[in-house]
Every structure is written in C-alpha cells, then in structure tokens.
Design a protein around this motif. Sequence first.
Motif, PDB file in Angstrom:
ATOM      1  N   ASP A  66      -1.133  -4.035  -6.042  1.00  0.00           N
ATOM      2  CA  ASP A  66      -0.737  -3.027  -5.058  1.00  0.00           C
ATOM      3  C   ASP A  66      -1.821  -1.964  -4.989  1.00  0.00           C
ATOM      4  N   GLN A  67      -1.908  -1.316  -3.840  1.00  0.00           N
ATOM      5  CA  GLN A  67      -2.904  -0.266  -3.658  1.00  0.00           C
ATOM      6  C   GLN A  67      -2.201   1.074  -3.524  1.00  0.00           C
ATOM      7  N   ILE A  68      -2.775   2.067  -4.168  1.00  0.00           N
ATOM      8  CA  ILE A  68      -2.265   3.421  -3.999  1.00  0.00           C
ATOM      9  C   ILE A  68      -3.381   4.268  -3.411  1.00  0.00           C
ATOM     10  N   ILE A  69      -2.994   5.136  -2.508  1.00  0.00           N
ATOM     11  CA  ILE A  69      -3.958   6.014  -1.845  1.00  0.00           C
ATOM     12  C   ILE A  69      -3.625   7.454  -2.233  1.00  0.00           C
ATOM     13  N   PHE A  70      -4.620   8.142  -2.750  1.00  0.00           N
ATOM     14  CA  PHE A  70      -4.477   9.554  -3.095  1.00  0.00           C
ATOM     15  C   PHE A  70      -5.069  10.363  -1.955  1.00  0.00           C
ATOM     16  N   LYS A  71      -4.237  11.172  -1.281  1.00  0.00           N
ATOM     17  CA  LYS A  71      -4.712  12.049  -0.205  1.00  0.00           C
ATOM     18  C   LYS A  71      -4.572  13.487  -0.672  1.00  0.00           C
ATOM     19  N   ILE A 131       0.862  -1.176   0.000  1.00  0.00           N
ATOM     20  CA  ILE A 131       0.000   0.000   0.000  1.00  0.00           C
ATOM     21  C   ILE A 131       0.902   1.230   0.000  1.00  0.00           C
ATOM     22  N   TYR A 132       0.708   2.085  -0.992  1.00  0.00           N
ATOM     23  CA  TYR A 132       1.491   3.307  -1.134  1.00  0.00           C
ATOM     24  C   TYR A 132       0.576   4.519  -0.988  1.00  0.00           C
ATOM     25  N   THR A 133       1.088   5.571  -0.382  1.00  0.00           N
ATOM     26  CA  THR A 133       0.391   6.849  -0.377  1.00  0.00           C
ATOM     27  C   THR A 133       1.077   7.729  -1.409  1.00  0.00           C
ATOM     28  N   VAL A 134       0.346   8.132  -2.429  1.00  0.00           N
ATOM     29  CA  VAL A 134       0.905   8.944  -3.505  1.00  0.00           C
ATOM     30  C   VAL A 134       1.484  10.231  -2.926  1.00  0.00           C
ATOM     31  N   GLY A 135       2.738  10.494  -3.263  1.00  0.00           N
ATOM     32  CA  GLY A 135       3.400  11.701  -2.775  1.00  0.00           C
ATOM     33  C   GLY A 135       3.870  11.608  -1.335  1.00  0.00           C
ATOM     34  N   ASP A 136       3.755  10.410  -0.745  1.00  0.00           N
ATOM     35  CA  ASP A 136       4.109  10.203   0.660  1.00  0.00           C
ATOM     36  C   ASP A 136       3.401  11.235   1.536  1.00  0.00           C
ATOM     37  N   GLN A 137       4.123  11.909   2.426  1.00  0.00           N
ATOM     38  CA  GLN A 137       3.480  12.846   3.347  1.00  0.00           C
ATOM     39  C   GLN A 137       2.919  14.082   2.647  1.00  0.00           C
ATOM     40  N   GLY A 138       3.471  14.415   1.471  1.00  0.00           N
ATOM     41  CA  GLY A 138       2.995  15.579   0.734  1.00  0.00           C
ATOM     42  C   GLY A 138       1.665  15.339   0.043  1.00  0.00           C
ATOM     43  N   GLY A 139       1.300  14.071  -0.144  1.00  0.00           N
ATOM     44  CA  GLY A 139       0.031  13.730  -0.766  1.00  0.00           C
ATOM     45  C   GLY A 139       0.015  13.985  -2.265  1.00  0.00           C
ATOM     46  N   TRP A 140      -1.177  13.886  -2.838  1.00  0.00           N
ATOM     47  CA  TRP A 140      -1.416  14.086  -4.278  1.00  0.00           C
ATOM     48  C   TRP A 140      -1.335  15.573  -4.546  1.00  0.00           C
ATOM     49  N   PHE A 200       1.078  18.741  -7.167  1.00  0.00           N
ATOM     50  CA  PHE A 200       1.800  19.022  -8.400  1.00  0.00           C
ATOM     51  C   PHE A 200       3.168  18.345  -8.387  1.00  0.00           C
ATOM     52  N   ASN A 201       3.606  17.922  -9.569  1.00  0.00           N
ATOM     53  CA  ASN A 201       4.902  17.266  -9.759  1.00  0.00           C
ATOM     54  C   ASN A 201       5.056  15.997  -8.927  1.00  0.00           C
ATOM     55  N   ALA A 202       3.985  15.248  -8.809  1.00  0.00           N
ATOM     56  CA  ALA A 202       4.011  13.991  -8.061  1.00  0.00           C
ATOM     57  C   ALA A 202       4.703  12.874  -8.842  1.00  0.00           C
ATOM     58  N   ALA A 203       4.961  13.078 -10.130  1.00  0.00           N
ATOM     59  CA  ALA A 203       5.540  12.027 -10.971  1.00  0.00           C
ATOM     60  C   ALA A 203       6.880  11.536 -10.422  1.00  0.00           C
ATOM     61  N   ALA A 204       7.670  12.402  -9.838  1.00  0.00           N
ATOM     62  CA  ALA A 204       8.968  12.009  -9.290  1.00  0.00           C
ATOM     63  C   ALA A 204       8.812  11.007  -8.143  1.00  0.00           C
ATOM     64  N   TRP A 205       7.649  11.015  -7.515  1.00  0.00           N
ATOM     65  CA  TRP A 205       7.392  10.117  -6.392  1.00  0.00           C
ATOM     66  C   TRP A 205       7.510   8.642  -6.798  1.00  0.00           C
ATOM     67  N   THR A 206       7.235   8.311  -8.050  1.00  0.00           N
ATOM     68  CA  THR A 206       7.264   6.912  -8.495  1.00  0.00           C
ATOM     69  C   THR A 206       8.673   6.363  -8.648  1.00  0.00           C
ATOM     70  N   GLN A 207       9.663   7.226  -8.749  1.00  0.00           N
ATOM     71  CA  GLN A 207      11.036   6.783  -8.948  1.00  0.00           C
ATOM     72  C   GLN A 207      11.498   5.914  -7.788  1.00  0.00           C
ATOM     73  N   ALA A 208      12.251   4.886  -8.110  1.00  0.00           N
ATOM     74  CA  ALA A 208      12.821   3.944  -7.138  1.00  0.00           C
ATOM     75  C   ALA A 208      11.761   3.093  -6.445  1.00  0.00           C
ATOM     76  N   LYS A 209      10.561   3.033  -7.000  1.00  0.00           N
ATOM     77  CA  LYS A 209       9.516   2.162  -6.472  1.00  0.00           C
ATOM     78  C   LYS A 209       9.209   1.103  -7.517  1.00  0.00           C
ATOM     79  N   ARG A 210       8.915  -0.085  -7.049  1.00  0.00           N
ATOM     80  CA  ARG A 210       8.553  -1.179  -7.953  1.00  0.00           C
ATOM     81  C   ARG A 210       7.111  -1.576  -7.643  1.00  0.00           C
ATOM     82  N   PHE A 211       6.231  -1.244  -8.554  1.00  0.00           N
ATOM     83  CA  PHE A 211       4.811  -1.496  -8.357  1.00  0.00           C
ATOM     84  C   PHE A 211       4.427  -2.836  -8.981  1.00  0.00           C
ATOM     85  N   ARG A 212       3.498  -3.505  -8.333  1.00  0.00           N
ATOM     86  CA  ARG A 212       2.992  -4.782  -8.820  1.00  0.00           C
ATOM     87  C   ARG A 212       1.473  -4.706  -8.969  1.00  0.00           C
ATOM     88  N   SER A 213       0.977  -5.499  -9.874  1.00  0.00           N
ATOM     89  CA  SER A 213      -0.467  -5.626 -10.020  1.00  0.00           C
ATOM     90  C   SER A 213      -1.047  -6.050  -8.677  1.00  0.00           C
TER      91      SER A 213
END
Length: 125
Positions: A57-62, A31-40, A42-55
């Motif tokens: 997995d859950q992402i939470i947009f806050k 379970i991932y929170t998009v943008g970590d503590q910063g949440g969903w 602007f410029n959230a795309a960098a948040w995906t770097q160095a993460k390996r997502f699998r079918s």
Amino acid sequence: MAGSQGRGSAGAVVLLGVVLLSIILHSDATIYTVGDQGGWTFNAAAWTQAKRFRSGDQIIFKYSPALHNVVAVDVTGYKTCRVTRGSRFFTSGNDRVILRKGTNYFICSVVGHCAAGMKLAITAI
C-alpha cells in the motif's frame, strides 16, 4: 542463428511475465493520504484506526515543507522522537511511501513536533 533468437525471445517473455506479475500484485494496493484532508499534522496517529494496511500500500504525506518533514525511522527513533542511523528523510510536502510488511514508523524531526504527537506507526500485513 535461429537458436539465438529463440533464447532471446524466451528471455523477453520471462521479463514480460515478471513485469505483468509485478503490476498485478501491486494493482490491488491502496493509496492513503495520511490524515485525510487534514494532511500530516499533530495527533495523526488516530487516523490509522479502522484502516487495514497491507504491504505494498502507498501512503502520501501532504504538508507544508516550510513547517514539517517526514522521517522514516526505526522503533527506537519512534519511541525517542530522534532520527536514528539509516533514517530516510522526506521533505517535498507531497511524499509517497510504499509500506513494507511489519510496522513502519514515521516522525516529524522538527524540534518538538514528534513529542507533540507528530508521529505515526503503521502496521502492514
């Protein structure tokens, strides 16, 4: 009568097996929170770097639902920052999405937000 009970019991065992298998397959989902503590935001795309997502997995947009939303779009919607037919809207501010295999695309449809970098493409293996 005894034969009927046997078939019903076998069906229940199969159903239980399917449920248990589903739990096991999804128990290793992350379970991932998009943008970590910063949440969903602007410029959230960098948040995906160095993460390996699998079918699975859950992402939470806050985010603040008064300011933003999340729209699951196709590749065209992602590239053009437009909501396309079949897009799925999320507006709670605490949205949970299960990733499917392949690339999953998300934008904020508030005017100007996607163009300003509030979009995300996540590839799940």
